[in-house]
Scaffold this motif. Structure first.
Motif, PDB file in Angstrom:
ATOM      1  N   SER A   1      80.083   0.781  48.762  1.00  0.00           N
ATOM      2  CA  SER A   1      78.843   0.764  47.986  1.00  0.00           C
ATOM      3  C   SER A   1      78.166   2.129  48.011  1.00  0.00           C
ATOM      4  O   SER A   1      78.395   2.942  48.908  1.00  0.00           O
ATOM      5  CB  SER A   1      77.887  -0.295  48.540  1.00  0.00           C
ATOM      6  OG  SER A   1      77.211   0.210  49.672  1.00  0.00           O
ATOM      7  N   ARG A   2      77.319   2.344  47.030  1.00  0.00           N
ATOM      8  CA  ARG A   2      76.612   3.623  46.952  1.00  0.00           C
ATOM      9  C   ARG A   2      75.640   3.767  48.109  1.00  0.00           C
ATOM     10  O   ARG A   2      75.411   4.875  48.605  1.00  0.00           O
ATOM     11  CB  ARG A   2      75.876   3.714  45.605  1.00  0.00           C
ATOM     12  CG  ARG A   2      76.827   3.761  44.435  1.00  0.00           C
ATOM     13  CD  ARG A   2      76.100   3.764  43.106  1.00  0.00           C
ATOM     14  NE  ARG A   2      75.343   4.988  42.895  1.00  0.00           N
ATOM     15  CZ  ARG A   2      74.672   5.247  41.770  1.00  0.00           C
ATOM     16  NH1 ARG A   2      74.655   4.356  40.784  1.00  0.00           N
ATOM     17  NH2 ARG A   2      74.015   6.384  41.629  1.00  0.00           N
ATOM     18  N   MET A   3      75.055   2.658  48.538  1.00  0.00           N
ATOM     19  CA  MET A   3      74.062   2.730  49.605  1.00  0.00           C
ATOM     20  C   MET A   3      74.727   3.089  50.933  1.00  0.00           C
ATOM     21  O   MET A   3      74.206   3.891  51.709  1.00  0.00           O
ATOM     22  CB  MET A   3      73.350   1.372  49.720  1.00  0.00           C
ATOM     23  CG  MET A   3      72.032   1.407  50.442  1.00  0.00           C
ATOM     24  SD  MET A   3      70.803   2.470  49.659  1.00  0.00           S
ATOM     25  CE  MET A   3      70.285   1.481  48.268  1.00  0.00           C
TER      26      MET A   3
ATOM     27  N   SER B   1      76.803   8.003  46.808  1.00  0.00           N
ATOM     28  CA  SER B   1      77.169   8.023  45.393  1.00  0.00           C
ATOM     29  C   SER B   1      78.046   9.226  45.114  1.00  0.00           C
ATOM     30  O   SER B   1      77.889  10.284  45.733  1.00  0.00           O
ATOM     31  CB  SER B   1      75.913   8.135  44.524  1.00  0.00           C
ATOM     32  OG  SER B   1      75.073   7.028  44.691  1.00  0.00           O
TER      33      SER B   1
ATOM     34  N   ARG C   1      66.849   0.141  43.537  1.00  0.00           N
ATOM     35  CA  ARG C   1      68.074   0.425  44.311  1.00  0.00           C
ATOM     36  C   ARG C   1      67.966  -0.077  45.750  1.00  0.00           C
ATOM     37  O   ARG C   1      68.962  -0.441  46.364  1.00  0.00           O
ATOM     38  CB  ARG C   1      68.320   1.939  44.370  1.00  0.00           C
ATOM     39  CG  ARG C   1      68.587   2.606  43.055  1.00  0.00           C
ATOM     40  CD  ARG C   1      68.792   4.109  43.301  1.00  0.00           C
ATOM     41  NE  ARG C   1      68.602   4.873  42.086  1.00  0.00           N
ATOM     42  CZ  ARG C   1      69.570   5.106  41.191  1.00  0.00           C
ATOM     43  NH1 ARG C   1      70.773   4.650  41.403  1.00  0.00           N
ATOM     44  NH2 ARG C   1      69.322   5.811  40.106  1.00  0.00           N
ATOM     45  N   TYR C   2      66.762  -0.048  46.301  1.00  0.00           N
ATOM     46  CA  TYR C   2      66.586  -0.371  47.721  1.00  0.00           C
ATOM     47  C   TYR C   2      66.319  -1.855  47.962  1.00  0.00           C
ATOM     48  O   TYR C   2      66.246  -2.290  49.104  1.00  0.00           O
ATOM     49  CB  TYR C   2      65.439   0.463  48.307  1.00  0.00           C
ATOM     50  CG  TYR C   2      65.691   1.939  48.174  1.00  0.00           C
ATOM     51  CD1 TYR C   2      66.517   2.601  49.069  1.00  0.00           C
ATOM     52  CD2 TYR C   2      65.141   2.656  47.106  1.00  0.00           C
ATOM     53  CE1 TYR C   2      66.786   3.948  48.924  1.00  0.00           C
ATOM     54  CE2 TYR C   2      65.397   4.007  46.949  1.00  0.00           C
ATOM     55  CZ  TYR C   2      66.219   4.646  47.854  1.00  0.00           C
ATOM     56  OH  TYR C   2      66.484   5.985  47.700  1.00  0.00           O
TER      57      TYR C   2
ATOM     58  N   ARG D   1      70.145  -6.660  46.024  1.00  0.00           N
ATOM     59  CA  ARG D   1      71.365  -6.958  46.783  1.00  0.00           C
ATOM     60  C   ARG D   1      72.636  -6.722  45.954  1.00  0.00           C
ATOM     61  O   ARG D   1      73.616  -6.192  46.480  1.00  0.00           O
ATOM     62  CB  ARG D   1      71.317  -8.394  47.306  1.00  0.00           C
ATOM     63  CG  ARG D   1      70.179  -8.608  48.302  1.00  0.00           C
ATOM     64  CD  ARG D   1      70.032 -10.064  48.690  1.00  0.00           C
ATOM     65  NE  ARG D   1      71.147 -10.567  49.456  1.00  0.00           N
ATOM     66  CZ  ARG D   1      71.287 -10.421  50.773  1.00  0.00           C
ATOM     67  NH1 ARG D   1      70.373  -9.764  51.468  1.00  0.00           N
ATOM     68  NH2 ARG D   1      72.337 -10.902  51.398  1.00  0.00           N
TER      69      ARG D   1
ATOM     70  N   TYR E   1      73.154  -4.464  43.932  1.00  0.00           N
ATOM     71  CA  TYR E   1      73.381  -3.015  43.906  1.00  0.00           C
ATOM     72  C   TYR E   1      73.845  -2.541  45.279  1.00  0.00           C
ATOM     73  O   TYR E   1      74.790  -1.765  45.396  1.00  0.00           O
ATOM     74  CB  TYR E   1      72.083  -2.297  43.514  1.00  0.00           C
ATOM     75  CG  TYR E   1      72.186  -0.793  43.513  1.00  0.00           C
ATOM     76  CD1 TYR E   1      72.570  -0.096  42.377  1.00  0.00           C
ATOM     77  CD2 TYR E   1      71.875  -0.054  44.662  1.00  0.00           C
ATOM     78  CE1 TYR E   1      72.664   1.288  42.377  1.00  0.00           C
ATOM     79  CE2 TYR E   1      71.964   1.325  44.675  1.00  0.00           C
ATOM     80  CZ  TYR E   1      72.354   2.001  43.536  1.00  0.00           C
ATOM     81  OH  TYR E   1      72.448   3.371  43.542  1.00  0.00           O
ATOM     82  N   ILE E   2      73.184  -3.045  46.319  1.00  0.00           N
ATOM     83  CA  ILE E   2      73.416  -2.534  47.680  1.00  0.00           C
ATOM     84  C   ILE E   2      74.772  -2.980  48.225  1.00  0.00           C
ATOM     85  O   ILE E   2      75.473  -2.202  48.863  1.00  0.00           O
ATOM     86  CB  ILE E   2      72.287  -3.020  48.623  1.00  0.00           C
ATOM     87  CG1 ILE E   2      70.948  -2.450  48.172  1.00  0.00           C
ATOM     88  CG2 ILE E   2      72.577  -2.623  50.072  1.00  0.00           C
ATOM     89  CD1 ILE E   2      69.737  -3.087  48.877  1.00  0.00           C
TER      90      ILE E   2
ATOM     91  N   SER F   1      80.875   0.496  44.391  1.00  0.00           N
ATOM     92  CA  SER F   1      80.394   1.167  43.180  1.00  0.00           C
ATOM     93  C   SER F   1      81.515   1.319  42.154  1.00  0.00           C
ATOM     94  O   SER F   1      82.696   1.200  42.479  1.00  0.00           O
ATOM     95  CB  SER F   1      79.810   2.534  43.530  1.00  0.00           C
ATOM     96  OG  SER F   1      80.776   3.303  44.209  1.00  0.00           O
TER      97      SER F   1
END
Lengths: 81, 412
Positions: free
Chosen positions: B80-82, B86, B264-265, B268, B270-271, B275
């Protein structure tokens, strides 16, 4: 102010066209299981109830409403809100 | 009763379907030949059910960008990006989207489904309200459910019903998220956006528009219905997908709100998702550039949509009320729809079969999605294929009358 009994009485009137002939509506009647309504009829019934009481019943509350009495409680809470 | 017994009902439906010799939900595309052709069941088949509106899946710029990205950045991001960070290309794609929409903030998700899940669940949580159009896509329903807000449905495209439900909410209307789509996927009808924006402003609500089927299709610059109606500053967030006009996979949200970046933060989907892989990011970015520089693609798409719509209408089919890239023929029964779908496939024409509960008002649909890449000859073949099946409809004389229908409210 609309009481629980008023709501029950009005709700029974709304539900009557959705019940099969000879079926006696009770407070513990299970709306889907006993009335045998399909999804289209359920939506029509909900629209009539919502317009009558001028409320919107959230979709997320529907799984907790199984009986006529539980529907009365939901309507009562929304009318008072 | 084991947990698996609940699948027996589905198994029976599937077996009944297989007995008919038709299995529309298990199609294997054996070889893809172009944006509009493939080998299915060993036969060369015209694809008119793939949402490939601009035909960009084989655009040389997109292919070259994807190939270069694989060579330079590898096949995947593996996280993931988190957690993993990225790639620069993720941010470049977000900047390309922001530039395209002329909005300051853009977030990319790994799929269009996750974009709705991630954005809707982040925007409206417990104590908030979501008012969604009854014909919304499943990803919208699921995103609403994930956030924990009260979810209320209004009648499809019915602004009066929306307004009535906002009024009922009282002060809560200001903590209400309205969710609609630019073009609806089943019948291809558009949202009455200008009126919805006016109501949204009246009640101080927030508005999200899903342009999954309208990006690349509507607007002077192909940005969608929001652009076409001229309400880009009034709409709070636009959600979209890369898997239709942009010819890849993924989803996004764009907004003018500075707080949008903070999703983003809190999101879920996304996190906790790997990616988008480099080739997808690169080909999508190239596709945005193609859309920006090739407005003729949109014109060709609309020319094609008119040809197919008029052809099917003249052939006697009952269609959705609006001409557009989604053209749905209404078929009286499920059995007839299955048979006709199979008949088209045997003639080398692949369309989407849509049956309840996925359809509004329990309709059975043979849905076409037109592409700018279709040739007039292909479209004529499709029209002839539908025409040849008209005898299947003879028992239902009403459906043979050339006419249109008003989109119906989804009721299940």
């Amino acid at each position: 102010m609309t009481t629980n009994a008023d709501i029950l009485s009005q709700l029974m009137e709304i539900l009557r066209p959705f019940t099969k002939e000879g079926h006696q509506l009770r407070e513990d009647t299970k709306l889907v299981a006993e009335l045998g309504l399909d999804s289209l009829q359920v939506m029509q019934m909900l629209l009539k109830i919502e317009d009558h009481f001028d409320i919107s019943i959230p979709l997320n509350n529907l799984p907790t409403i199984q009986t006529v009495q539980e529907l009365v409680h939901e309507i009562e809470a929304l009318v008072k809100a | 009763m084991s947990l698996f017994e609940k699948f027996h009902r589905i198994q029976k439906v599937r077996q009944d379907l297989l007995k008919t010799g038709v299995n529309p939900f298990h199609i294997t595309v054996e070889k893809v030949l172009s944006p509009t052709e493939a080998i299915i069941n060993g036969q060369r088949t015209i694809l008119v059910g793939t949402n490939n509106y601009l035909g960009l899946t084989f655009h040389p710029d997109c292919i070259e960008a994807g190939q270069n990205a694989i060579a330079q950045e590898g096949t995947g991001t593996t996280g993931s990006r988190m957690a993993n960070g990225s790639f620069l290309s993720h941010f470049e794609l977000e900047q390309a989207l922001a530039d395209f929409y002329r909005l300051p903030h853009a977030i990319v998700f790994s799929t269009g489904y996750q974009a709705n899940l991630g954005i809707l669940s982040a925007l409206a949580g417990p104590g908030d309200v979501i008012l969604l159009d009854g014909d919304s896509h499943a990803s919208i329903y699921d995103g609403c459910r994930l956030g924990g807000a009260d979810v209320i449905r209004f009648k499809h495209n019915d602004v009066a019903d929306l307004e009535k439900r906002l009024r009922r909410l009282g002060e809560r209307s200001q903590k209400t998220l309205i969710v609609i789509e630019g073009i609806y996927s089943m019948l291809g009808d558009r949202a009455p956006l200008a009126k919805i924006v006016a109501v949204k402003k009246l009640f101080g609500a927030t508005l999200v528009v899903d342009e999954a089927h309208s990006l690349g299709v509507l607007g002077q610059n192909s940005r969608g219905l929001v652009e076409e109606v001229g309400v880009e500053q009034e709409v709070d967030c636009i959600v979209g997908t890369f898997s239709k006009s942009l010819g890849s996979t993924g989803g996004f949200g764009v907004s003018h709100h500075p707080e949008f970046e903070l999703i983003r933060y809190t999101s879920r989907p996304y996190i906790f998702t790997a990616s988008s892989c480099p080739s997808v990011v690169a080909s999508t970015k190239a596709a945005i550039q193609v859309i920006r520089t090739h407005p003729q693609l949109r014109k060709k798409l609309w020319d094609n949509a008119h040809q197919l719509y008029n052809g099917l209408r003249q052939a006697g089919y009952l269609l959705g009320a609006e001409v557009g890239p989604i053209i749905a023929a209404m078929i009286p029964t499920k059995e007839m729809a299955l048979s006709m779908w199979q008949g088209l496939l045997e003639q080398g024409i692949y369309v989407n079969l849509m049956i309840p509960p996925a359809t509004p008002n329990g309709e059975c649909l043979l849905r076409c999605s037109v592409s700018a890449a279709h040739t007039p000859t292909q479209l004529e073949t499709i029209i002839q294929g539908f025409s040849s099946l008209q005898s299947s409809l003879e028992d239902d004389s009403e459906s043979l009358e050339p006419q249109t229908m008003q989109p119906l409210h989804r009721t299940c």
